[in-house]
Enzyme design. Sequence first.
Site: not given
Length: 716
Positions: A143, A187, A327, A415, A639, A643, A682
């Site tokens: 960010r 992040t 959360d 955020w 994953c 994805h 990845m």
Amino acid sequence: MQKSIRFPATISFVYSLLLLVLILISCKRIEYKVIDDIAISNENEESDWLAYGRTHSETRFSPIDQVKVGNVNKLKVDWYMDLSGDVGLVSTPLVVNGVMYFTGTMNIVRAVNAVTGDLIWKFDPEVGKAIRGKRQAGWIHNRGLSFYKGKVFGATWDGRLFALEAETGRKLWMVETFDPKRPLYITGAPKAFKGKVLIGNGGTEAGPSRGFVIAFDAETGKEAWKFYIVPGDPKKGFENEAMEMAAETWKGEWWKHGGGGNAWHGFTYDPDLDVLYIGTGNGSPWNQKIRSPGGGDNLFLCSIVALNPDTGKYLWHYQTTPGESWDYNSTQDIVLADLTINNEKIKAILHAPKNGFFYVINRANGKLISAKPYVETSWASHIDLNTGRPVEAENIRYEKGPAYITPGANGAHIWQAMSYNPKTGLVYIPALHEGFIYSDHTIDIKKWQSVDFRGGTGVRLYLPENPPGDYPPVKPPKDYPASLIAWDPIKQEEAWSIPQDKFWNGGALTTAGNLVFQGRSDGILLAYNAENGNILWEFDAGLGISAPPITYKIEGKQYISVLVGWGGVYAGVGGKDAYDMGWSYGVHTRRLITFSLEGKAKIPKQPKPFFPKPLSIPSFSVDEDRAAKGAKLYYGYSCSGCHGGSGISGGMAPDLRASLICIDSVAFKSVVKHGIKLDEGMPNYEKLTDEDLLNLRHYIRHIANNSIIAESKTTE
């Protein structure tokens, strides 16, 4: 022999001085300012954007009024920069002394001329090399950056904090903020203040996690102090009195689950009171029955915690969601504003966390002034102003069975930055409207345990239209998933709101030109009238916008800039709704676009929205037993975080249902096990066996075939 001519010393000095003056005039030299706390606190500064929220107050309000209600419709592209290789862009650029600094995918930092967009330097922290064999999960977006006394500070998702020389991009120092083998990630933007740089981390869902923030000396990178957010094992002793106090609000053996509280975003320094405020995260795991059996407030989860900026010592806290189970972190913007309420001048904090209530808090002592819901809040009816605590609804912790709860786990506001305009007196919030059905009826809460990099929440979420068992379907709280809300923090009521058809829209900027700018997930950047929400200008960027705009003024000209690159967690886990945006991985060009009233740049059009189709491979016969084993690996190794669930990608990573790599065993192994795409984010999974890889491929083909069948039924 030719004689050399010697000038008297005085003439030589005058000549040199005159030459220097001429050089300075011809170069139109910029007067470089020292960027310290005084500069970052200057609310009247127009030429720069010096911090994540522009100044230490984090209001994202600019005093520039050249672009205003009467002429904003004349905005045009002034310059742009294509960012090949980037994916999700969620960063707030900084502008300092005519240079723009921003961070892109894999934490690559660029410095560009803020007037022309020309690249000055680029710094690559080589995250791909750092994560090889160590990291199995993380987010490739970030960010933002921080700036202080000639240095640019950034962080990598594998946990490193670094300082760069602003003029050249040369690395000055780099430190690890946590063991890279731990299931944590960064992040958020670092926060520079008082000669220090603060950073937190995320990871409550990635494994047992005990949150903390850590401050480093801005000059040397030496650790200054560290503050843990939740208490550890009492047998090992407590780091300070705050942890000892917090431990009294926990039950059972919470430390075996970490506890959580990770502060991955939401840091504000108050130069007036010389206090640092941090917003803290949710529980690890979410389910309190596992994390802290017997209940308790579980300090300092979901709180604003005030710390001494020099030592990290605890001063006070306000907890927005005691004993949280949904959360509902409080890592959102902590905005500083001076308000007059009931004829009393108050130095206030404005805070709109995920739990759906808007809080006005006295930032001198942490006392709650007011709190009202700004979206639908079924988990609590109201906040008791005498106790400061929420009045919770029945079965809110799903103790009697499944419970439909609003806001959902994505929160009422996450955020994407809100902004506050002191001229209108309004806060502009990118709000979300959704709910989930929470249930732990299939979970053995006595035996449940999170594992590093496999993680978990200890609760299952269900869409309201697809409930578990005989629980009835539920109608969503609104007919639209998101909105831009203008909120009056003094009256604690909505002034106006704009419904939005798509989820996950960008952050907001507001200016003295009586404007609010916001980019949407459908790719449209808009300017609104700050007083009534009327749309005054639109620009189609051709790709979803997640980042917030900024503005600055150089040589009398106002610019508005925004990073265009669909990103954030929703681009990974948003499923079919995110897929339906059409921002498929690798199709659209990510860009930095800058506008002005004099803009004349011609920007190439983006491709149309693209929807990858699952491949039909009749020669690949799916073994359902292998597919079932592959499913456990797919979700066990997270994953789905990039994805997408059932392989339906929202754009953060390739859609595996349409991937030729997943059909070729050699290519699949080279990517998943050997890590040939580490530089693209990845991770490599060295411990996966050939049997595991085969099972994964069978699961991917299983979900691809199911998608083909479902689509054929839809078109019949």
